[in-house]
Design an enzyme around this catalytic site. Structure first.
Site, PDB file in Angstrom:
ATOM      1  CB  SER A 124      -0.908  -0.043   1.205  1.00  0.00           C
ATOM      2  OG  SER A 124      -1.497   1.200   1.169  1.00  0.00           O
ATOM      3  CE1 TYR A 155      -3.673  -2.075   5.305  1.00  0.00           C
ATOM      4  CE2 TYR A 155      -3.363  -0.071   4.584  1.00  0.00           C
ATOM      5  CZ  TYR A 155      -3.632  -1.254   4.357  1.00  0.00           C
ATOM      6  OH  TYR A 155      -3.648  -1.542   3.019  1.00  0.00           O
TER       7      TYR A 155
HETATM    8  P1  NAP Z   1     -11.516  -6.240   0.425  1.00  0.00           P
HETATM    9  O1  NAP Z   1     -12.419  -5.720  -0.550  1.00  0.00           O
HETATM   10  O2  NAP Z   1     -11.911  -6.039   1.850  1.00  0.00           O
HETATM   11  O3  NAP Z   1     -11.361  -7.886   0.017  1.00  0.00           O
HETATM   12  C1  NAP Z   1     -10.497  -8.499   0.938  1.00  0.00           C
HETATM   13  C2  NAP Z   1     -10.665  -9.828   0.437  1.00  0.00           C
HETATM   14  O4  NAP Z   1      -9.847 -10.688   1.335  1.00  0.00           O
HETATM   15  C3  NAP Z   1     -11.914 -10.625   0.401  1.00  0.00           C
HETATM   16  O5  NAP Z   1     -11.816 -11.707  -0.568  1.00  0.00           O
HETATM   17  C4  NAP Z   1     -11.792 -11.391   1.855  1.00  0.00           C
HETATM   18  O6  NAP Z   1     -12.615 -12.681   2.005  1.00  0.00           O
HETATM   19  C5  NAP Z   1     -10.243 -11.590   1.792  1.00  0.00           C
HETATM   20  N1  NAP Z   1      -9.714 -12.067   3.252  1.00  0.00           N
HETATM   21  C6  NAP Z   1      -9.859 -11.206   4.268  1.00  0.00           C
HETATM   22  N2  NAP Z   1      -9.286 -11.886   5.166  1.00  0.00           N
HETATM   23  C7  NAP Z   1      -8.791 -13.153   4.856  1.00  0.00           C
HETATM   24  C8  NAP Z   1      -8.015 -14.005   5.556  1.00  0.00           C
HETATM   25  N3  NAP Z   1      -7.803 -14.198   7.065  1.00  0.00           N
HETATM   26  N4  NAP Z   1      -7.778 -15.241   4.884  1.00  0.00           N
HETATM   27  C9  NAP Z   1      -8.193 -15.329   3.650  1.00  0.00           C
HETATM   28  N5  NAP Z   1      -8.763 -14.247   2.910  1.00  0.00           N
HETATM   29  C10 NAP Z   1      -9.046 -13.067   3.494  1.00  0.00           C
HETATM   30  O7  NAP Z   1     -10.091  -5.540   0.467  1.00  0.00           O
HETATM   31  P2  NAP Z   1      -9.344  -4.940  -0.822  1.00  0.00           P
HETATM   32  O8  NAP Z   1      -9.652  -3.392  -0.584  1.00  0.00           O
HETATM   33  O9  NAP Z   1      -9.561  -5.563  -1.950  1.00  0.00           O
HETATM   34  O10 NAP Z   1      -7.705  -5.237  -0.446  1.00  0.00           O
HETATM   35  C11 NAP Z   1      -7.069  -6.072  -1.216  1.00  0.00           C
HETATM   36  C12 NAP Z   1      -5.441  -5.741  -0.545  1.00  0.00           C
HETATM   37  O11 NAP Z   1      -5.077  -4.470  -0.978  1.00  0.00           O
HETATM   38  C13 NAP Z   1      -5.381  -5.743   0.910  1.00  0.00           C
HETATM   39  O12 NAP Z   1      -4.060  -6.410   1.199  1.00  0.00           O
HETATM   40  C14 NAP Z   1      -5.106  -4.426   1.023  1.00  0.00           C
HETATM   41  O13 NAP Z   1      -4.323  -3.961   2.416  1.00  0.00           O
HETATM   42  C15 NAP Z   1      -4.470  -3.773  -0.087  1.00  0.00           C
HETATM   43  N6  NAP Z   1      -4.788  -2.255  -0.193  1.00  0.00           N
HETATM   44  C16 NAP Z   1      -6.177  -1.681  -0.456  1.00  0.00           C
HETATM   45  C17 NAP Z   1      -6.394  -0.433  -0.650  1.00  0.00           C
HETATM   46  C18 NAP Z   1      -7.696   0.056  -0.962  1.00  0.00           C
HETATM   47  O14 NAP Z   1      -7.821   1.414  -0.898  1.00  0.00           O
HETATM   48  N7  NAP Z   1      -8.796  -0.651  -1.031  1.00  0.00           N
HETATM   49  C19 NAP Z   1      -5.051   0.327  -0.902  1.00  0.00           C
HETATM   50  C20 NAP Z   1      -3.977  -0.199  -0.555  1.00  0.00           C
HETATM   51  C21 NAP Z   1      -3.853  -1.282  -0.360  1.00  0.00           C
HETATM   52  P3  NAP Z   1     -13.992 -12.739   2.402  1.00  0.00           P
HETATM   53  O15 NAP Z   1     -14.891 -12.304   1.187  1.00  0.00           O
HETATM   54  O16 NAP Z   1     -14.207 -14.115   2.734  1.00  0.00           O
HETATM   55  O17 NAP Z   1     -14.262 -11.682   3.631  1.00  0.00           O
END
Ligand code: NAP
Length: 253
Positions: free
Chosen positions: A148, A162
Site C-alpha cells: 500500500s 496497517y
Molecule cells: P476487501 O475488498 O476487503 O477484500 C478482502 C478480500 O480478502 C476478501 O476476498 C476476503 O475474503 C479476503 N480475506 C480477508 N481476510 C482473509 C483471511 N484471513 N484469509 C483469507 N482471505 C481473507 O479488500 P481490498 O480493498 O480488495 O484489499 C486487498 C489488498 O489491497 C489488501 O492487502 C489491502 O491492504 C490492499 N490495499 C487496498 C487498498 C484500498 O484502498 N482498497 C489500498 C491499498 C492497499 P471474504 O470475502 O471471505 O471476507
C-alpha cells in the site's frame, strides 16, 4: 520437464472480493488457471467462481484463513491437488482496523493485523518458493505482493499499524527478490493508493475513498482494475527483468 500444454496457474489470496477479485478476472482473461482463497464470504466466492467459469477459465476457490499457518498450508495443499502447478502467487489478502490513534491501539488489534498482513504473506512466500525455486527442482515463478502507498505515508490518525505492516511487505519484497533472483523467481509489489472497495468499511467509513479524493494529485479514486492491470503486467514476460520493485498505483499520491 516443463509442461507447455497446460495454462499457467496463479494463486490469489483473498480473491473473492475487491482487488483480488479483479486480479482473478484479469488473470482469467489472460488464460491463467486460478486458485483463489477467501475467509468467510461463500456467496462472493461462489459468484466469482461462476464468473471465472463463464470466462472459460479453470478456477478453484477454497476457504482458507491465511492469517494462520494451518490455513496457508491447507491453501497450498489444495492448490497442489487442484492444478498440480503454481506459477504465480499474488499475496493480496489484507485488512485494516477501525481508524484510531496509536495511543488507543490494543495488542489484540495489532496482533491480528500482523498475522494477516505480514505473517500470512511471508508463509505464502515460503510455500511458493518451495514449489517454484529451481533449487527444489521447480520451473521458477512469480510473486506479487499487494502492499500500500500507506507504507510511505504512514497513515497518521487512521491506522499507523496497517501502514507499518505494509512497510514490512515492501521489505519482504526487496529481500526475497534478492534471495531468489537466481532461482527463477521474480518478486515485486504493487502499492495501491485509495481504491474503491469494501475494505474501507472496516476502517469505519465505506465512503472514505471519495471523501479523500482531493488529496490525490490526479483527483480521482483508483479502481480495482487499475491495480489488477499492474499486477498482470508484473506477472507477464513483459516485466521479465523486473524484480524487487515497488510499483505505486496511486494517482500520484
Ligand atoms: P476487501 O475488498 O476487503 O477484500 C478482502 C478480500 O480478502 C476478501 O476476498 C476476503 O475474503 C479476503 N480475506 C480477508 N481476510 C482473509 C483471511 N484471513 N484469509 C483469507 N482471505 C481473507 O479488500 P481490498 O480493498 O480488495 O484489499 C486487498 C489488498 O489491497 C489488501 O492487502 C489491502 O491492504 C490492499 N490495499 C487496498 C487498498 C484500498 O484502498 N482498497 C489500498 C491499498 C492497499 P471474504 O470475502 O471471505 O471476507
Amino acid at each position: 520437464m516443463a509442461d507447455t500444454k497446460s495454462n499457467k496457474a496463479v494463486l490469489i489470496t483473498g480473491g473473492s472480493r475487491g482487488i483480488g477479485r479483479a486480479i482473478a478476472i484479469h488473470a482469467a482473461k489472460a488464460s491463467y488457471d486460478i486458485i483463489f482463497s477467501y475467509r468467510t464470504n461463500l456467496d462472493a466466492a461462489t459468484s466469482l467462481y461462476d464468473e471465472l467459469h463463464a470466462l472459460g477459465a479453470k478456477a478453484h476457490g477454497v476457504q482458507a484463513d491465511v492469517s494462520t499457518e494451518a490455513g496457508v498450508i491447507r491453501l497450498f495443499q489444495f492448490a497442489d491437488e487442484a492444478t498440480g502447478r503454481i506459477d504465480s502467487l499474488v499475496n493480496n489478502a489484507g485488512n485494516v482496523a477501525p481508524s484510531s490513534r496509536v495511543d488507543s491501539f490494543s495488542a489484540a488489534r495489532v496482533n491480528d493485523l500482523l498475522a494477516l498482513n505480514v505473517l500470512g504473506p511471508i508463509l505464502c512466500c515460503r510455500e511458493a518458493v518451495k514449489r517454484m525455486s529451481t533449487l527444489y527442482g521447480g520451473r521458477g515463478g512469480n510473486i506479487v505482493n499487494i502492499s500500500s502507498i500507506a507504507a510511505s505515508l504512514g497513515s497518521p490518525g487512521e491506522y499507523v499499524d496497517y501502514a507499518a505492516t505494509k512497510a514490512a511487505i515492501d521489505t519482504l519484497t526487496k529481500g526475497l527478490a534478492k534471495e531468489v533472483a537466481n532461482e527463477g523467481i521474480r518478486v515485486n509489489a504493487v502499492r495501491p493508493g485509495i481504491i474503491d472497495t469494501d475494505l474501507h468499511a472496516n476502517s469505519g467509513d465505506r465512503k472514505r475513498p471519495f471523501k479523500l479524493q482531493s488529496l490525490i494529485p490526479m483527483q480521482k479514486v483508483g479502481t480495482v482494475d487499475d491495480i489488477a492491470q499492474a499486477v498482470l503486467w508484473l506477472l507477464s514476460d513483459e516485466a521479465s527483468y523486473i524484480t524487487g520493485s515497488l510499483l505505486d498505483v496511486s494517482g500520484g499520491r
